[in-house]
Each structure stands twice: as structure tokens, then as C-alpha cells.
Design a protein around this motif. Sequence first.
Motif, PDB file in Angstrom:
ATOM      1  N   PHE A 102      60.137  36.718  55.073  1.00 53.62           N
ATOM      2  CA  PHE A 102      61.455  36.601  55.677  1.00 53.62           C
ATOM      3  C   PHE A 102      62.067  37.978  55.899  1.00 53.62           C
ATOM      4  N   ILE A 103      63.159  38.021  56.667  1.00 53.01           N
ATOM      5  CA  ILE A 103      63.873  39.282  56.908  1.00 53.01           C
ATOM      6  C   ILE A 103      64.284  39.896  55.572  1.00 53.01           C
ATOM      7  N   GLY A 104      64.035  41.178  55.419  1.00 57.18           N
ATOM      8  CA  GLY A 104      64.386  41.897  54.198  1.00 57.18           C
ATOM      9  C   GLY A 104      63.293  41.923  53.148  1.00 57.18           C
ATOM     10  N   ASP A 105      62.227  41.130  53.343  1.00 58.20           N
ATOM     11  CA  ASP A 105      61.131  41.117  52.371  1.00 58.20           C
ATOM     12  C   ASP A 105      60.130  42.227  52.661  1.00 58.20           C
ATOM     13  N   ASN A 106      59.460  42.671  51.584  1.00 62.22           N
ATOM     14  CA  ASN A 106      58.391  43.651  51.744  1.00 62.22           C
ATOM     15  C   ASN A 106      57.166  42.998  52.378  1.00 62.22           C
ATOM     16  N   MET A 107      56.586  43.672  53.341  1.00 61.19           N
ATOM     17  CA  MET A 107      55.388  43.157  54.003  1.00 61.19           C
ATOM     18  C   MET A 107      54.119  43.630  53.313  1.00 61.19           C
ATOM     19  N   LEU A 108      54.172  44.774  52.630  1.00 61.56           N
ATOM     20  CA  LEU A 108      53.002  45.340  51.953  1.00 61.56           C
ATOM     21  C   LEU A 108      53.371  45.710  50.519  1.00 61.56           C
ATOM     22  N   TYR A 109      52.366  45.668  49.633  1.00 59.30           N
ATOM     23  CA  TYR A 109      52.590  45.955  48.216  1.00 59.30           C
ATOM     24  C   TYR A 109      51.325  46.571  47.637  1.00 59.30           C
ATOM     25  N   GLN A 110      51.489  47.591  46.769  1.00 59.23           N
ATOM     26  CA  GLN A 110      50.350  48.221  46.096  1.00 59.23           C
ATOM     27  C   GLN A 110      50.432  47.957  44.597  1.00 59.23           C
ATOM     28  N   GLY A 111      49.360  47.433  44.035  1.00 63.82           N
ATOM     29  CA  GLY A 111      49.327  47.140  42.613  1.00 63.82           C
ATOM     30  C   GLY A 111      48.087  47.703  41.949  1.00 63.82           C
ATOM     31  N   LYS A 112      47.960  47.436  40.652  1.00 62.95           N
ATOM     32  CA  LYS A 112      46.785  47.894  39.914  1.00 62.95           C
ATOM     33  C   LYS A 112      46.506  46.924  38.776  1.00 62.95           C
ATOM     34  N   ILE A 113      45.231  46.814  38.407  1.00 66.07           N
ATOM     35  CA  ILE A 113      44.798  45.998  37.279  1.00 66.07           C
ATOM     36  C   ILE A 113      44.243  46.941  36.219  1.00 66.07           C
ATOM     37  N   SER A 114      44.877  46.955  35.044  1.00 73.25           N
ATOM     38  CA  SER A 114      44.452  47.825  33.942  1.00 73.25           C
ATOM     39  C   SER A 114      43.750  46.970  32.892  1.00 73.25           C
ATOM     40  N   THR A 115      42.511  47.344  32.560  1.00 70.43           N
ATOM     41  CA  THR A 115      41.707  46.572  31.611  1.00 70.43           C
ATOM     42  C   THR A 115      41.389  47.432  30.392  1.00 70.43           C
ATOM     43  N   ALA A 116      41.674  46.902  29.198  1.00 67.67           N
ATOM     44  CA  ALA A 116      41.428  47.650  27.962  1.00 67.67           C
ATOM     45  C   ALA A 116      41.182  46.666  26.822  1.00 67.67           C
ATOM     46  N   ASN A 117      40.800  47.208  25.664  1.00 63.57           N
ATOM     47  CA  ASN A 117      40.587  46.398  24.467  1.00 63.57           C
ATOM     48  C   ASN A 117      41.899  46.255  23.700  1.00 63.57           C
ATOM     49  N   TYR A 118      42.146  45.050  23.197  1.00 67.13           N
ATOM     50  CA  TYR A 118      43.374  44.758  22.462  1.00 67.13           C
ATOM     51  C   TYR A 118      43.058  43.955  21.209  1.00 67.13           C
ATOM     52  N   LEU A 119      43.961  44.068  20.234  1.00 65.39           N
ATOM     53  CA  LEU A 119      43.959  43.186  19.070  1.00 65.39           C
ATOM     54  C   LEU A 119      45.072  42.173  19.272  1.00 65.39           C
ATOM     55  N   HIS A 120      44.705  40.890  19.318  1.00 63.53           N
ATOM     56  CA  HIS A 120      45.693  39.831  19.476  1.00 63.53           C
ATOM     57  C   HIS A 120      46.003  39.236  18.106  1.00 63.53           C
TER      58      HIS A 120
END
Length: 286
Positions: A102-120
Motif C-alpha cells: 500500500f501507499i507508504g509501505d516499504n517495497m524492499l527490505y534487507q535482512g540477515k539470518i544469524s546462526t550460533a550455538n545456544y544453551l536453552h
Amino acid sequence: MSHLCFKIGVILIFNYSGVLVVRSLYPELIVLPNSKLFYLALIIFCFIKFNFKGYLSVKFFQILIAVFLAYSVIGCTSIPTNARTNVKEFSEPPIGEETAVFIGDNMLYQGKISTANYLHVQKMIDGVAYDIHEGFYKAHGDKDGKFFYSITGSPGAVIQNPFADPAVTLSVNSDKEVCVSTPFVTEAACYEGGTPEEVTRSINSSQDFQQTLIYSGNTGKIINISYREFTGGMARDAFSNNVEYDMSKSNIIRYKGAEIEVLDYDNRSIKFRVIKQFKPTMEYSY
């Protein structure tokens, strides 16, 4: 009292695990702190207050303190910091996918996926010296296949008793207990009941530097597009621009390397397909 001070001091200087011994000898001291500095201060206090009559000479007391300091330095915990985070950039919408905004919305977006080891840590641990809240704790590194994790989670945190040594890292022992290491002792305190799980986790987030096109409506065959740049969520006004494209001449929008095919538009929305993003995506680790 002087006899009690002397026993506590000697046990704690030569064996830090002597906290448990002291607690077993003197049950009334169940809240005895875990800090080496506390016991060093206690020894000095006792020496000044009672002069260790019948126990130690001044010279032997000095030797005792020297041994304590040497032990503290030698016993310092070495935390590995060789953990790696793998990052894969992406841009949305994907090339070739039909999209509408729609009008006013972003048409493009840049993201990233970060993968690491975690303790849950799946359940909160209410320990005597440390409380470990449920959450995901990112790995600092590993040594001989054993991982050590941050004490600050997302969410989650390690809260220590005011008298305990500072917590520096978390780990899981062979009994599946969550252990807290201090600057002086590896796995100084271990607790069961946290239902810990060592996992590999991927997190999606926006890139620090964002470029986007914003649809601003049309006048007949002329469509209005705004270009914006953001760094850390803050707009870079000097790099903002408003441009017009005549759809009677071409339905392709080109700006700073990005190419978009316009499929349909009106004063409410625009339908388009991405041909080329602003920049190629990258993969890296740190």
C-alpha cells in the motif's frame, strides 16, 4: 570465635571447595558466602582482632596470604572465546515473486539470518548462590567439545547472591546440570532442574544498513517513488530522494542498482515484481 575464624581461613585458602566442609562443620553458617575475597578479608580481620594467639606467627601468616594470592591467580578460569556466528544476508521480496504494498509501505527490505550455538534453559533455577532464569544463552566458545555460554540470555539472565563470586559463564556437566563458572573456579556451582538443552539457533533480524523504495501514489501514468536509507534504524536524510516514473514509457523502475517491474498500480497500492535487488547478498562469520 578466633578458633572458628582460623579454621575457616585455613580451609578456604588451601581448598576453595572447603566452603562445603565449613558448612558441614558449622551448620549455622548455611548462608556462608562463596567469595574468596570474603574469606581473605575474614582471615585478615581475625588476625588483627585476635592476633591468632597460639595459632600462627606473623611470618607464617604472611606465607599463608602469599599462598592464597598465588592460588587465586593460578586458579583463574580460562573461558574459550572461539565461538562463531554464521550470518546469511537476504533481501525481500524474493526476485521474481509478485508482491503488492500500500501507499507508504516499504517495497524492499534487507535482512540477515544469524546462526550460533545456544544453551536453552527451559525452567528457572533458584539456586543458593545464583538464580538462572529461563532463556537462550549464546555460546562464548568450546574447549575439547565442551561449550561455555554467556550469562546474559535472550531472554534470561544469571542473578548472583551479593556475597558470591561474579558469574562469568554457563556450561552443562555430564549430569545435565547447569553450572556457573566464576573468575576463580570452573563450574563452581551446579544446579539440576533447569532442563537444559544445547541447541543451534537461527535468528532473523534486519541489517543495520537499509535501502528501500516507498510507493507514494500516482498522477495518471506518473507514479511517485521515494528512496530512503536507514542506519541502525535512523533515517539518513541526506540520502533521501523522491522520483517520478512515466509508466507510458516503461514499466521498469531502476534506482541505485535495484530494478522493479510494475505490474499494476492505483492511488491505494502498487503490484510489482523484483528483477534485481540493491546489492548482492553475502554470507560471512564472526
